[in-house]
Scaffold this active site. Structure first.
Site, PDB file in Angstrom:
ATOM      1  NE  ARG A  29      57.166  53.409  79.595  1.00 43.24           N
ATOM      2  CZ  ARG A  29      57.005  52.421  78.714  1.00 43.24           C
ATOM      3  NH1 ARG A  29      56.573  52.685  77.496  1.00 43.24           N
ATOM      4  NH2 ARG A  29      57.258  51.162  79.058  1.00 43.24           N
ATOM      5  CB  ILE A  31      57.825  64.327  78.528  1.00 46.75           C
ATOM      6  CG1 ILE A  31      57.270  64.778  79.870  1.00 46.75           C
ATOM      7  CG2 ILE A  31      57.858  65.487  77.527  1.00 46.75           C
ATOM      8  CD1 ILE A  31      58.164  65.743  80.623  1.00 46.75           C
ATOM      9  CG  ASN A  85      61.412  64.166  63.683  1.00 48.79           C
ATOM     10  OD1 ASN A  85      60.930  63.637  62.689  1.00 48.79           O
ATOM     11  ND2 ASN A  85      60.749  64.262  64.829  1.00 48.79           N
ATOM     12  CG  HIS A  98      65.575  62.249  69.680  1.00 50.84           C
ATOM     13  ND1 HIS A  98      66.265  63.430  69.567  1.00 50.84           N
ATOM     14  CD2 HIS A  98      64.314  62.507  69.245  1.00 50.84           C
ATOM     15  CE1 HIS A  98      65.457  64.368  69.092  1.00 50.84           C
ATOM     16  NE2 HIS A  98      64.267  63.828  68.879  1.00 50.84           N
ATOM     17  CG  HIS A 100      60.629  60.069  67.729  1.00 49.52           C
ATOM     18  ND1 HIS A 100      59.906  60.783  68.648  1.00 49.52           N
ATOM     19  CD2 HIS A 100      61.508  60.945  67.180  1.00 49.52           C
ATOM     20  CE1 HIS A 100      60.316  62.048  68.648  1.00 49.52           C
ATOM     21  NE2 HIS A 100      61.286  62.170  67.757  1.00 49.52           N
TER      22      HIS A 100
HETATM   23  P1  AMP Z   1      62.113  65.827  68.098  1.00 50.38           P
HETATM   24  O1  AMP Z   1      61.023  66.759  67.665  1.00 50.38           O
HETATM   25  O2  AMP Z   1      62.336  64.703  67.132  1.00 50.38           O
HETATM   26  O3  AMP Z   1      63.386  66.566  68.433  1.00 50.38           O
HETATM   27  O4  AMP Z   1      61.577  65.116  69.404  1.00 50.38           O
HETATM   28  C1  AMP Z   1      61.894  65.547  70.693  1.00 50.38           C
HETATM   29  C2  AMP Z   1      61.029  64.738  71.625  1.00 50.38           C
HETATM   30  O5  AMP Z   1      61.517  64.894  72.934  1.00 50.38           O
HETATM   31  C3  AMP Z   1      59.555  65.175  71.627  1.00 50.38           C
HETATM   32  O6  AMP Z   1      58.719  64.075  71.238  1.00 50.38           O
HETATM   33  C4  AMP Z   1      59.322  65.599  73.071  1.00 50.38           C
HETATM   34  O7  AMP Z   1      58.035  65.274  73.547  1.00 50.38           O
HETATM   35  C5  AMP Z   1      60.422  64.831  73.802  1.00 50.38           C
HETATM   36  N1  AMP Z   1      60.820  65.409  75.068  1.00 50.38           N
HETATM   37  C6  AMP Z   1      61.127  66.707  75.322  1.00 50.38           C
HETATM   38  N2  AMP Z   1      61.442  66.871  76.618  1.00 50.38           N
HETATM   39  C7  AMP Z   1      61.344  65.641  77.198  1.00 50.38           C
HETATM   40  C8  AMP Z   1      61.530  65.156  78.516  1.00 50.38           C
HETATM   41  N3  AMP Z   1      61.913  65.958  79.533  1.00 50.38           N
HETATM   42  N4  AMP Z   1      61.333  63.841  78.765  1.00 50.38           N
HETATM   43  C9  AMP Z   1      60.948  63.009  77.758  1.00 50.38           C
HETATM   44  N5  AMP Z   1      60.762  63.406  76.489  1.00 50.38           N
HETATM   45  C10 AMP Z   1      60.948  64.708  76.209  1.00 50.38           C
END
Ligand code: AMP
Ligand code: ZN
Length: 112
Positions: A29, A31, A85, A98, A100
């Site tokens: 999930r 954060i 992204n 990743h 989403h």
């Molecule tokens: P992006 O902008 O596509 O690189 O998305 C990175 C995502 O990683 C964002 O939605 C953040 O909220 C999520 N994220 C960053 N650190 C963590 C973490 N420690 N645990 C879970 N999600 C994270």
């Protein structure tokens, strides 16, 4: 990769809220959720961006995992959104690929 946040999760050094794991992929999930359901699906191997994804089998497995998790989260039929992204103008903040999975509310279009 030692300084990668998501590689540290795969290695168990940082413990996210895991929803799925197999030999190739890992899902947890977000954060800072942008929707009632916001899950990230990642390859276990370090792939920095979508531009670096060479393995077609892994690409398909990542997508099928998103659909499978959507089903277990109960949002497959009402619908959901999958976002990747890529790089700076794509809004990528974490440089480990990743997907989403966003759902649990109606999505707007176009994306910002
Ligand atoms: P992006 O902008 O596509 O690189 O998305 C990175 C995502 O990683 C964002 O939605 C953040 O909220 C999520 N994220 C960053 N650190 C963590 C973490 N420690 N645990 C879970 N999600 C994270
Ligand atoms: Zn990584």
């Amino acid at each position: 990769m030692t300084d990668c946040l998501f590689c540290k999760m795969v290695a168990g050094e940082i413990k996210p809220d895991v929803v799925y794991e197999d030999e190739q992929v890992f899902a947890f999930r977000d954060i800072n959720p942008k929707a009632p359901t916001h899950i990230l699906v990642i390859p276990k191997q370090h792939v920095a961006t979508l531009n670096d994804l060479q393995d077609k089998g892994l690409a398909g497995h990542l997508l099928q995992t998103v659909a499978q998790i959507a089903a277990t989260e109960g949002i497959a039929e009402v619908g959901y959104r999958t976002v990747i992204n890529c790089n700076n103008e794509g809004g990528q903040e974490v440089y480990h690929l990743h997907l989403h999975l966003l759902g649990g509310r109606p999505m707007t279009w176009p994306a910002g």
